[in-house]
Design an enzyme around this catalytic site. Sequence first.
Site, short mmCIF file in Angstrom:
data_model
loop_
_atom_site.label_atom_id
_atom_site.label_comp_id
_atom_site.label_asym_id
_atom_site.label_seq_id
_atom_site.Cartn_x
_atom_site.Cartn_y
_atom_site.Cartn_z
N THR A 32 -57.83 39.66 91.44
CA THR A 32 -56.47 39.78 91.92
C THR A 32 -56.40 38.99 93.22
O THR A 32 -57.37 38.34 93.61
CB THR A 32 -56.09 41.26 92.13
OG1 THR A 32 -54.70 41.35 92.47
CG2 THR A 32 -56.92 41.90 93.24
N VAL A 60 -51.02 38.65 86.64
CA VAL A 60 -50.97 37.68 87.71
C VAL A 60 -50.96 38.45 89.03
O VAL A 60 -50.21 39.41 89.18
CB VAL A 60 -49.72 36.78 87.62
CG1 VAL A 60 -49.74 35.72 88.72
CG2 VAL A 60 -49.62 36.14 86.25
N CYS A 61 -51.83 38.04 89.96
CA CYS A 61 -51.85 38.63 91.29
C CYS A 61 -52.05 40.16 91.19
O CYS A 61 -52.91 40.63 90.46
CB CYS A 61 -50.58 38.25 92.03
SG CYS A 61 -50.63 38.50 93.81
N THR A 62 -51.23 40.94 91.90
CA THR A 62 -51.42 42.39 91.92
C THR A 62 -50.91 43.07 90.66
O THR A 62 -50.96 44.31 90.57
CB THR A 62 -50.71 43.00 93.15
OG1 THR A 62 -49.34 42.57 93.19
CG2 THR A 62 -51.40 42.59 94.43
N ALA A 84 -55.62 35.47 90.19
CA ALA A 84 -55.47 35.77 91.61
C ALA A 84 -54.01 35.55 92.02
O ALA A 84 -53.09 35.75 91.24
CB ALA A 84 -56.42 34.89 92.41
#
Length: 317
Positions: free
Chosen positions: A122, A102-104, A155
């Site tokens: 991301t 998830v995300c970074t 993202a």
Amino acid sequence: MRTVLIVLFDGVQSLDVTGPLEVFAGAETCRGGSYRIRTASLDGTPVRASSGLGLVPDLALADAPVPHTLVVPGGRGTRRPEPRLIDWLRAHGPRAERLVSVCTGAGLLAAAGLLDGRRATTHWAYCDRLAQEHPRVEFDPDPIFVRDGNVATSAGVTSGIDLALALVEEDLGRDVALTIARHLVVFLRRPGNQAQFSAQLAAQTAHREPLREVQRWISEHPGGDLGVESLAARAGLSPRHFARAFHAETGTTPGRYVERVRLEHARRLLEDTTDGIEGISRACGYGTPEGMRRAFVKILGSAPAEYRRRFRPAPTG
């Protein structure tokens, strides 16, 4: 029963953890025996999220069972990760049946070599940096999530919920995923290749009022004459000057901006109404169903009818 293991570390983004966790927990509530959810930190000690929230893991990563789904969240703590965490991911990530970030959190997977040769996404704000740091990974800044084999990356923040819902739908079916989505008051599933931003947000707002007015006009009249000559006249500029000024102030061309706005409007009508495809194609400025079909296939990879079948909520009652 599928074990879901969520990795915790200092500086984690709490929503990256709790969003997917609530989705899998909701699935377990709907259909008991589906998921066993565990959280783990390196030493099994509490961690502090980037917001200051304290999180107490269930166990240490060294004691964690081999998971079916390994979830790696993002957050400030990914900027200078603990080397032991990268080593653990490198050693244990390949053993999971499904690897999720998830995300970074994608940066942690990339640092462990788990994204080499794969397409991933991301948070848009970190995509360029991660692409430079990890040239063997094809980072795409646009989609809200990407599936590449048994690896799924999402993202920023709430897109982790979208991805988790898609995984639950894959595991347990649409009805369970829809029940969870209703409980969380979110869409059942936004398409993974939906852009992280709407056209209006992805493009900068123009500085000059005439150009801002043109942006508003485009958004409010997707079925109108949105050619460069017509828009330039509305802005009181020559077509050539308008095209240059629009690109300079918004970061995109008038044609591409119109294309995205029309696509978003068509998507909403397909998702939220029962209007026919021919009527939607006229309302959104495509003229014909074939024109709209070409636009959908080009950007979303599916025709309008298929898009509606996949993403319009099923009737209730």
